[in-house]
Enzyme design. Structure first.
Site, PDB file in Angstrom:
ATOM      1  N   HIS A 123       0.943  -1.034  -0.008  1.00  0.00           N
ATOM      2  CA  HIS A 123       0.006   0.048   0.093  1.00  0.00           C
ATOM      3  C   HIS A 123       0.755   1.222  -0.072  1.00  0.00           C
ATOM      4  CE1 HIS A 123      -3.218  -2.947   1.318  1.00  0.00           C
ATOM      5  NE2 HIS A 123      -3.880  -2.084   0.925  1.00  0.00           N
ATOM      6  N   LYS A 127      -1.076   5.155   4.719  1.00  0.00           N
ATOM      7  CA  LYS A 127      -1.813   4.162   5.127  1.00  0.00           C
ATOM      8  C   LYS A 127      -1.226   3.997   6.568  1.00  0.00           C
ATOM      9  CE  LYS A 127      -3.926  -0.268   4.725  1.00  0.00           C
ATOM     10  NZ  LYS A 127      -5.379   0.028   4.962  1.00  0.00           N
TER      11      LYS A 127
END
Length: 237
Positions: A123, A127
């Protein structure tokens, strides 16, 4: 995600966006606006308070925020099953992307056929949680499928450097990568003697999540109580 969701809802011919709640805004605005379904896309440290408010005020909710462990899910189930607000539906979706949901389903089907399995989730660096909710849910599905098939612990002779082997979720190693340029990707890697099998899903734009968000909004009121996973709204069985 919140901005994309507002755009998608506004563009949907069968929906009306009646309120946008930003950080610091009073949640009472949801009630004042007559919200029927709320979409919760915030942070793990605020989602439970927001969700409790919605359930208490009879607002069905579609949740895409990460951080739901077994304890949190049990708490939400108690709220919706208490009978205080009958008819309220809550969907907690580890992932709204249809391809990601199918990836989890296919991985669970494959789990019983392979001796080894590990998850690599990738990701963007903004995040706030690791591993991702999708990876945690995938690990749980894999562990459940392996247990039903009578599979034992994964083979692993590591004696030193255990911290490099990823976080064990239900006995499944999960490796989290945070890298600029990524949106969301996940690989589930299976192995047997003489063969490897990989299932991978890549999300390249947050717009890919929106069909799942809209599906959740359309169907959450049809299913009172708590539903965990968008797959239950996809009629896969």
């Amino acid at each position: 995600m919140g901005t994309e969701a507002c755009k998608a809802i506004s563009a949907a011919p069968d929906m009306e966006l009646v309120a946008e709640i930003r950080r610091g805004d009073p949640l009472e605005r949801l009630v004042e606006a007559g919200v029927e379904v709320a979409v919760e896309l915030t942070r793990p440290d605020s989602v439970m308070g927001n969700l409790e408010f919605c359930v208490r005020h009879g607002i069905s909710t579609v949740v895409g925020t990460s951080g739901f462990d077994a304890e949190r899910i049990a708490t939400v189930r108690e709220w919706v099953d208490s009978g205080a607000t009958p008819g309220v539906g809550v969907l907690i979706a580890p992932n709204f992307c249809v391809g990601a949901v199918l990836m989890m389903r296919f991985a669970a089907q494959a789990a019983r056929f392979f001796e080894s399995v590990e998850i690599v989730e990738m990701h963007h660096p903004n995040k706030v949680d690791a591993p991702s909710g999708t990876a945690v849910n995938t690990a749980r599905l894999l562990a459940e499928a392996r247990a039903k098939a009578g599979r034992g612990p994964l083979p692993d002779a590591t004696e030193t450097g255990h911290e490099a082997r990823g976080l064990a979720v239900e006995g499944i190693p999960v490796h989290a990568i945070r890298l600029r340029g990524l949106v969301a990707s996940q690989e589930v890697m299976f192995g047997n003697v003489g063969e490897l099998f990989t299932i991978r899903h890549d999300t390249l734009d947050r717009a890919a999540f929106m069909p799942g968000v809209l599906l959740g909004i359309r169907r959450v009121r049809e299913r009172p109580g708590l539903t965990v996973g968008l797959e239950h709204f996809l009629d896969l069985d």
